[in-house]
Structures are given as C-alpha cells and as structure tokens.
Design an enzyme around this catalytic site. Structure first.
Site, short mmCIF file in Angstrom:
data_model
loop_
_atom_site.label_atom_id
_atom_site.label_comp_id
_atom_site.label_asym_id
_atom_site.label_seq_id
_atom_site.Cartn_x
_atom_site.Cartn_y
_atom_site.Cartn_z
N SER A 252 0.86 -1.19 0.00
CA SER A 252 0.00 0.00 0.00
C SER A 252 0.89 1.23 0.00
CB SER A 252 -0.90 0.00 1.23
OG SER A 252 -0.13 0.25 2.38
N LYS A 253 0.26 2.37 -0.03
CA LYS A 253 0.98 3.65 -0.11
C LYS A 253 2.04 3.80 0.99
CE LYS A 253 -0.91 6.36 -3.38
NZ LYS A 253 -2.30 6.06 -3.68
N ARG A 254 1.75 3.18 2.16
CA ARG A 254 2.74 3.43 3.23
C ARG A 254 4.07 2.75 2.96
NH1 ARG A 254 1.24 -1.11 7.26
NH2 ARG A 254 -0.06 -1.93 5.62
N HIS A 255 4.13 1.85 1.98
CA HIS A 255 5.41 1.23 1.61
C HIS A 255 6.15 2.05 0.56
CE1 HIS A 255 3.00 -2.36 2.96
NE2 HIS A 255 4.05 -2.38 3.76
N GLY A 256 5.54 3.13 0.12
CA GLY A 256 6.16 3.91 -0.96
C GLY A 256 5.13 4.06 -2.07
#
Ligand code: GLU
Length: 480
Positions: A252-256
């Site tokens: 998801s976005k929190r991984h990049g």
C-alpha cells in the site's frame, strides 16, 4: 498454436505496480514463446474510466520497455481493444445465452435482493443469489419484459457441479458450485459486468493464457463457466502472487509509491525497474539478480512463478537502479543526465563541457537521474549557495586558516590538473598536520557549497583555477 496473452488494466487510475508486474510476466511469457502480447483496456466502468489514464498507462508500459503487438495505439484485427466500444457485442452474447438457456433474466429488485441476502445471512446460509427467477419460463419472462419490468441477466450455474482447472502457478484448483451463485452478467441498465466483458474479450481475442493477480482467483471459475456457456475452450490460467511490503503486509501507499508513474517521474532507470519488477514472484537464478530482458525472456516460464507473495522493497529498487546507473556507458549516462539538467536551465558550451568532464564521477554516485541536479548545481552558479548544515558542521573557526593556506598554494600552481591540485593539497595536510576531514571538507564546502559533491580535486580542476580561488575567497570572507 501460438500463445496469445493480454494485459487488461482498468483506466480508473495510474498503472499500479501490481498491474505492471502482471504486464511484465505476460510480456515475458509471450516473448519466450514467440507469441502475441496484447494490451486492451477494461473500461466498462465508463464513469470512473478516463482517457488520460489510458494515455498514462500506455506511457508507463512503453517506458518499461513492454512493446505490444496488438491493442491500444497499435491496432489489430479486433477493433479498438476497448470494452466501452463493445457493449453491443456483450449484449449479443448475453442474449444468445438466454436463448440457449445457460443464462436467464432476473426481475428481482435491489430491495428484494437485499432483504433476502440479510435473511440468508441471519440463517447462516450463503448470501448469494437464491435462484428465484431461474425457474421462470421464457414466456413468463417475455411477459414481464413486455409489462415494462426491468431485469438483469444471470448465468445459470450448473447444479450440482464442480469446476476444476490446472493453474500454472497454483496447480490443481477445484471450486464446488455451491460457492458460486448465479451471478449477474448484464446489469438492469444493459451494461456488462467485468465477468462478462472480460470473458467475451478473452474468447474473441483468442487469448490462450491469462496471467493475473491472485485476487482474481475466485472470479476464474465464473469465467470458465461463462466460456463454456459460450461454447469456447477455456484459457490456461496463472494466478500471480500478490505484492507485499517488506513488513509482510499487503502493498500500500505506506510502503512507498504504488504507481509506475511515480517511479518514472522520480527518474528510476526503466531498465532497472523492469529487472526489479521481473523479480517480484519469479527468480532468474538464485545467484543472479541482474540480467537483461533478453536473458529473462530466454528463461521465463509462468510455471516457475512462486506461490509466495512478491516483496516490493523500494530500498532494493534504489540499490538496483544505482547498479544500472553505473553500468550505463558514460556517453549514455551523460546524455540522459544532461537532458534532465538542460530541462531545468540552459547551459553554455563551457558549462556543458564542465559537466561532461565530471559526469563519470557523478555517475558513480547517483541512484536516480534527478540526483544529478543537486550533484551538479554548484558547477553552474555564479555564486555558491552554502548549505547551512554543511557550513555549520565544517566551517569552524580553524577552517579559516585552512582556506588561507590553501589559497596561497592554489594560487601558486602553475598547471591546474587534478594531480597537481591533489599533490599541493596533500602537502598542505602534512605541513599543517591535519587529517583529510579537517583539511579538505572546508575546501569542498567553499567550492561547492555542500559536503556532498563529486570528488574534490576533480571538481576543482573542472571549476578552473580562477573560479576556485574566487569561491575560496568568498567563503573566507564569510568568517569575518
Ligand atoms: N481490469 C482488470 C484489472 O485491472 C483485469 C483483470 C484481468 O486480467 O482479468 O484488475
């Protein structure tokens, strides 16, 4: 028969890294077998689909090096390769299935469906469609249509029954029809569902292999049943493992960034991106992580794709991009990086020459192309901009004496080369009994404004004697 594979993104956003990975695997398999790679768009959702996303997705695919043989932008024997242009075809298939009795019209209203679903859930029964309209005769259904009732079309799943198939990644798959309800293929507004449009396309385009994300595994028995209802031969499926972040959670976005576009804009090398994407669920060789697309084509097989999640780790991607950066021929690197610099500022011939002289050293130090902007900015400024952190760290009071000393020595240099500058500056270290950090960092900050820059002596050579002296004097004046 030659293989035909496709990628079918929905243009409701930018190309997701998961879709890009599917594209890479489909492309590799098609190329390995000398087959056909097709790009269509699944734009049945006409409200959320946008033309700009079609364009951006195609740009991202081309950037990755995935050219295609049929489809969007390149044409082929099957029309526009857009589902939004094929609604009549989907309706024709739905009507034919109704006539043949493998699909039926359903007049249940959304409210009715809702309350029956709730009742089923409360009673612990499966919440899917209960088959109310399945037993209507054609005459009854015709009568209700004539009376103006709206209807959707559902596939009549053979009951009892089981759908089995061999998945190239997940091996033997078996779905009891008890878990598959008579799902809608055409909505009451006569628009096709994903299941219908996707299956009709796969049949019409003579697709032989569908390699797509594992999240669609539960759709596959439906697609097989639809294909059979159409009287066609099901394709071979390969369900690709999902992508996870390094923390083992779904990507998801929190991984990049999760869009290909973001990596394209950030200046990753497409060659590195392609290489990295191909490793998400597949391995070329346990010992070899860097290889060319040709090598990957040679070796790739969907049957070798892992069942385990692919881990998308931006840090590894950065590392790989740096490796590719260093592998580029110097001329190639110089051309690519100059293009980025010259998009920001115009360079004089002299400045271009200076950059070209330093480019091989910059090449050693960047992972993504835009880093060259920061790495070379100091070269093109009339006055150095001192990075505050670097200044505070390096320009302690005793640095003034170092700069004074260096000024005298550099002024006296008859030939201005990396070697002569280095010899003079090393002599200074000896004479002043300084370590390189104390002796060289002030010069670096004075000449380039920052502690991070290409190697010092080469940089000073390229800068030229008079500019170097001018910069040292100006830095020295800041101490007063
Ligand atoms: N439009 C679907 C997606 O992007 C395609 C799925 C498929 O490959 O069948 O997920």
């Amino acid at each position: 028969m030659s293989v035909r594979l496709r990628i079918a993104p929905s243009p409701t956003g930018l190309l997701h890294v998961g879709n890009a990975r599917s594209a890479v695997f489909n492309w590799l398999y098609a190329r390995h077998h000398g087959g056909t790679f097709i790009v269509r768009v699944d734009d049945t959702d006409t409200v959320r689909s946008e033309e700009k996303y079609v364009a951006q997705m195609m740009e991202a695919m081309r950037w990755l090096g995935l050219e295609w043989d049929e489809g969007i932008g390149v044409g082929g024997p099957h029309g526009t390769y857009r589902q939004s242009d094929r609604f009549d075809r989907y309706r024709e298939v739905a009507n034919r299935l109704i006539e043949e009795g493998t699909a039926y019209r359903c007049f249940c209203t959304p409210d009715e469906l809702d309350s029956r679903r709730q009742a089923a859930q409360a009673a612990g029964r499966p919440p899917g469609y209960d088959g109310t309209c399945r037993t209507l005769t054609a005459a009854e259904a015709d009568g209700r249509v004539a009376a103006g009732e709206s209807f959707s079309v559902r596939l009549a799943i053979p009951r009892p029954g089981v759908t089995e198939f061999f998945d190239l990644v997940r091996d033997d798959m078996r779905f009891d029809h008890d878990v598959i309800d008579d799902f809608v293929i055409l909505r009451s507004d006569a628009t096709p569902t994903y299941h219908l449009a996707s299956t009709v396309d796969d049949v019409d385009y003579e697709i032989t292999h569908v390699a797509r994300g594992e999240d669609l595994l539960s759709s596959t028995p439906r697609h097989i049943l639809l294909t059979q209802a159409m009287g066609a031969e099901p394709v071979t499926y390969a369900h690709l493992p999902l992508l996870f972040g390094p923390d083992g959670k779904k990507l998801s976005k929190r991984h990049g960034d999760t869009s290909m576009d973001a990596y394209m804009k950030a200046g990753y090398l497409p060659e590195a991106m392609f290489n990295y994407m191909s490793l998400l669920g597949w391995s070329y060789d346990p010992e070899v992580t860097i290889y060319t697309p040709e090598q990957a084509i040679e070796k790739f097989d969907l049957a070798d794709v892992s069942k385990n999640p692919g881990i998308f780790d931006v840090k590894k991607l950065e590392w790989m991009s740096g490796e590719y950066m260093r592998e580029l021929a110097t001329d190639d690197f110089t051309a690519r990086s100059l293009a980025i610099i010259e998009a920001e500022r115009s360079l004089s011939d002299e400045e271009r020459r200076q950059y070209i002289a330093l480019a091989p050293l910059i090449q050693e130090r960047v992972k993504v192309l835009p880093e060259v902007l920061e790495m070379s900015d100091w070269l093109f400024r009339d006055e150095v901009v001192f990075d505050e952190k670097s200044w505070d760290k390096v320009m302690k009071p005793e640095a003034a004496a170092v700069i004074d000393d260096a000024l005298v020595r550099l002024e006296g240099l008859a030939d201005w080369t990396t070697e002569s500058i280095e010899a003079a500056m090393r002599q200074m270290l000896d004479d002043l009994e300084l370590n390189p950090r104390k002796g060289f960092q002030p010069l670096r900050v004075a000449a380039t404004g920052s502690m991070i820059s290409p190697p010092l002596f080469e940089s000073l050579e390229v800068l030229g004697q008079s500019t170097t002296l001018e910069r040292l004097r100006r830095a020295r004046a800041q101490f007063e």
